[in-house]
Write a protein that holds these residues in place. Structure first.
Motif, PDB file in Angstrom:
ATOM      1  N   ILE A  83       0.866  -1.185   0.000  1.00  0.00           N
ATOM      2  CA  ILE A  83       0.000   0.000   0.000  1.00  0.00           C
ATOM      3  C   ILE A  83       0.899   1.230   0.000  1.00  0.00           C
ATOM      4  N   ASP A  84       0.984   1.882  -1.145  1.00  0.00           N
ATOM      5  CA  ASP A  84       1.969   2.954  -1.315  1.00  0.00           C
ATOM      6  C   ASP A  84       1.424   4.356  -1.046  1.00  0.00           C
ATOM      7  N   VAL A  85       0.532   4.484  -0.087  1.00  0.00           N
ATOM      8  CA  VAL A  85       0.029   5.812   0.263  1.00  0.00           C
ATOM      9  C   VAL A  85       0.920   6.427   1.341  1.00  0.00           C
ATOM     10  N   PRO A  86       1.180   7.749   1.269  1.00  0.00           N
ATOM     11  CA  PRO A  86       2.070   8.411   2.233  1.00  0.00           C
ATOM     12  C   PRO A  86       1.376   8.715   3.552  1.00  0.00           C
ATOM     13  N   ILE A  87       0.990   7.671   4.257  1.00  0.00           N
ATOM     14  CA  ILE A  87       0.224   7.831   5.498  1.00  0.00           C
ATOM     15  C   ILE A  87       0.920   7.098   6.632  1.00  0.00           C
ATOM     16  N   GLN A  88       1.035   7.758   7.769  1.00  0.00           N
ATOM     17  CA  GLN A  88       1.523   7.117   8.988  1.00  0.00           C
ATOM     18  C   GLN A  88       0.295   6.719   9.809  1.00  0.00           C
ATOM     19  N   GLU A  89      -0.164   5.531   9.582  1.00  0.00           N
ATOM     20  CA  GLU A  89      -1.447   5.100  10.141  1.00  0.00           C
ATOM     21  C   GLU A  89      -1.463   5.066  11.658  1.00  0.00           C
ATOM     22  N   HIS A  90      -0.291   4.904  12.297  1.00  0.00           N
ATOM     23  CA  HIS A  90      -0.278   4.858  13.765  1.00  0.00           C
ATOM     24  C   HIS A  90      -0.715   6.190  14.362  1.00  0.00           C
ATOM     25  N   LEU A  91      -0.516   7.293  13.624  1.00  0.00           N
ATOM     26  CA  LEU A  91      -0.957   8.601  14.109  1.00  0.00           C
ATOM     27  C   LEU A  91      -2.484   8.694  14.116  1.00  0.00           C
ATOM     28  N   ILE A  92      -3.109   8.036  13.144  1.00  0.00           N
ATOM     29  CA  ILE A  92      -4.573   8.031  13.102  1.00  0.00           C
ATOM     30  C   ILE A  92      -5.132   7.215  14.271  1.00  0.00           C
ATOM     31  N   VAL A  93      -4.481   6.107  14.559  1.00  0.00           N
ATOM     32  CA  VAL A  93      -4.890   5.270  15.695  1.00  0.00           C
ATOM     33  C   VAL A  93      -4.757   6.055  16.992  1.00  0.00           C
ATOM     34  N   LEU A 120      -4.877   9.286  17.339  1.00  0.00           N
ATOM     35  CA  LEU A 120      -5.899  10.351  17.357  1.00  0.00           C
ATOM     36  C   LEU A 120      -7.227   9.816  17.862  1.00  0.00           C
ATOM     37  N   TYR A 121      -7.675   8.691  17.340  1.00  0.00           N
ATOM     38  CA  TYR A 121      -8.970   8.145  17.717  1.00  0.00           C
ATOM     39  C   TYR A 121      -8.928   7.448  19.083  1.00  0.00           C
ATOM     40  N   SER A 122      -7.743   7.165  19.585  1.00  0.00           N
ATOM     41  CA  SER A 122      -7.637   6.467  20.869  1.00  0.00           C
ATOM     42  C   SER A 122      -7.665   7.423  22.054  1.00  0.00           C
ATOM     43  N   LYS A 123      -7.636   8.728  21.772  1.00  0.00           N
ATOM     44  CA  LYS A 123      -7.638   9.710  22.876  1.00  0.00           C
ATOM     45  C   LYS A 123      -9.012   9.769  23.547  1.00  0.00           C
TER      46      LYS A 123
END
Length: 208
Positions: free
Chosen positions: A193-203, A205-208
């Motif tokens: 999956i070659d999208v420039p996304i750091q998915e752990h940052l999204i996790v 964000l939603y985990s707060k």
């Protein structure tokens, strides 16, 4: 389903990177971010230091904009990813990649995800021989995605077939450009999956 209908080049400038939302135009000198590499708006050229929350928020917005989905639907994908086994961030990206409009784009049958979404909505594609006009439809390994026979003769799809012949799909997909047909070989892995996304940052964000 709601969708963003404003100027898409503005979104790339806001995120500071090319999101390739306008297809071939993004590869030319007409690309807005190439001409104006700063955020839109009156204060766009000011340098601002993002907070930790801001960094995570921008990553989530970037993912939403790349795949062309709204906040409520994105949140549902995240909740589904949390319930699945494995790493939540990777599960989230895998769900987004499995959307039919994204698969059509990855196969080379559209120049952008927005165009793929429109073509799917207009009923030009089948999955395993059945017409599917839902862009968010999730494909499974073994599914065959094809352009409907009635649509193959149109100049638009003849042009797309020529373009698809020169594009290499990701390893989890197989394409037959001449017959405007593709197959899902397996679920995508993170390195495919070659999208420039750091998915752990999204996790985070939603985990707060």
């Amino acid at each position: 389903m709601a969708r963003y209908t404003g100027p898409v080049c503005r979104l790339c400038r806001r995120e500071g990177i090319k999101l390739y939302l306008k297809g071939e135009r993004c590869y030319t000198d007409k690309c807005a971010i190439a001409r104006r590499p700063y955020a839109p708006g009156q204060h766009g050229q000011e340098r601002r230091k993002l907070s930790e929350y801001g960094i995570r928020l921008r990553e989530k917005q970037k993912a939403r904009r790349i795949y062309g989905i709204m906040e409520r639907q994105f949140r549902r994908y995240f909740e589904k990813a949390e319930k699945e086994k494995g790493v939540t961030g990777e599960n989230l990206l895998r769900l987004l990649e499995r959307r039919l409009d994204n698969v059509v784009y990855r196969l080379g049958f559209a120049s952008s995800r927005a165009e793929a979404r429109q073509l799917v909505r207009h009923g030009h594609f089948t999955v395993n021989g059945r017409k599917v006009d839902i862009p968010s439809y999730l494909v499974e390994p073994g599914d065959e995605i094809a352009v409907r026979e009635k649509s193959k003769e149109s100049p638009k799809f003849q042009e797309l077939a020529a373009q698809a012949a020169h594009r290499t799909p990701p390893a989890w997909l197989e394409v037959d450009a001449a017959n405007l047909r593709g197959r899902v070989l397996a679920l995508p892995t993170r390195d495919q999956i070659d999208v420039p996304i750091q998915e752990h940052l999204i996790v985070e964000l939603y985990s707060k």
